[in-house]
Design an enzyme around this catalytic site. Structure first.
Site, PDB file in Angstrom:
ATOM      1  N   ASP A   1      -4.026  -3.401  -1.750  1.00 37.34           N
ATOM      2  CA  ASP A   1      -5.397  -3.262  -2.246  1.00 37.34           C
ATOM      3  C   ASP A   1      -5.538  -4.267  -3.390  1.00 37.34           C
ATOM      4  O   ASP A   1      -5.485  -3.896  -4.558  1.00 37.34           O
ATOM      5  CB  ASP A   1      -5.620  -1.827  -2.721  1.00 37.34           C
ATOM      6  CG  ASP A   1      -7.044  -1.563  -3.172  1.00 37.34           C
ATOM      7  OD1 ASP A   1      -7.918  -2.421  -2.944  1.00 37.34           O
ATOM      8  OD2 ASP A   1      -7.274  -0.498  -3.764  1.00 37.34           O
TER       9      ASP A   1
ATOM     10  N   CYS B   1     -12.607  -3.381  -1.658  1.00 37.19           N
ATOM     11  CA  CYS B   1     -13.866  -2.653  -1.896  1.00 37.19           C
ATOM     12  C   CYS B   1     -14.993  -3.673  -2.070  1.00 37.19           C
ATOM     13  O   CYS B   1     -15.818  -3.555  -2.969  1.00 37.19           O
ATOM     14  CB  CYS B   1     -13.751  -1.722  -3.093  1.00 37.19           C
ATOM     15  SG  CYS B   1     -13.423  -2.566  -4.650  1.00 37.19           S
TER      16      CYS B   1
END
Length: 197
Positions: free
Chosen positions: A62, A112
């Protein structure tokens, strides 16, 4: 030693980052958030933790991103230079994650953000430059018997004309902030045997 530290704290339950860091410090190892773990000189006196190639069967990556999938951040002004800086940085993370992954190990890449540069184009880059093959993220991203109850799942494919063929676009998950409160992206890879040629 680092895995023994984590296992000693975790056991069969859940663990916080603070608990892991406390255990690592007690053993004289660098904590997960210390500067030394990021390759910067540290003043903690802790030993630098490094891993050999192929150390992990699974990696969740991530990496830092432009965060344009988070609703409050959609309004923040980002330049294309900002996005490209993130892309370069993410590719360094992808390269390192691929190196640390054991053969046949799995890597999940997640952001994201909604920019194709940080998502589909990075997937294309990884497929072209690293010993990775794309797996279908839908296989592990949803409980099969529940997936059909979410009509939004039919529109989770990657963006067309951003480096992935139609089949590959179906293998990634792209969550639109207009449908899902936040926007994010998931791709799943398997490390292949490196071709020497």
């Amino acid at each position: 030693r680092i895995w023994k530290a984590v296992i000693a704290v975790v056991g069969r339950g859940t663990v916080s980052r603070l608990q892991v860091n406390a255990r690592l410090r007690k053993l004289g190892l660098a904590a997960l958030d210390d500067d030394i773990c990021q390759g910067q000189p540290g003043s903690t006196g802790a030993k630098r933790v490094s891993f050999t190639a192929g150390s992990f069967d699974r990696v969740l990556l991530d990496p830092p991103c432009s965060a344009m999938g988070q609703r409050p951040l959609l309004r923040w002004g980002k330049t294309m230079r900002d996005v490209h800086d993130h892309v370069d940085y993410q590719r360094q993370f992808l390269r390192t994650a691929s190196r640390l992954l054991a053969e046949d190990g799995e890597l999940v890449y997640s952001t994201c953000t909604v920019t194709p540069h940080e998502n589909e184009e990075n997937v294309r880059w990884a497929l072209d430059e690293l010993p990775l093959e794309l797996l279908d993220a839908r296989e592990t991203g949803f409980i099969p018997e529940r997936a059909s109850s979410f009509p939004e799942t039919t529109s989770l494919a990657g963006i067309p004309n951003c480096g992935l063929c139609d089949e590959q676009r179906q293998f990634v998950l792209r969550f639109d902030p207009g449908v899902w409160d936040v926007g994010f992206f998931v791709a799943r890879f398997r490390r292949c045997k490196e071709h020497v040629g």
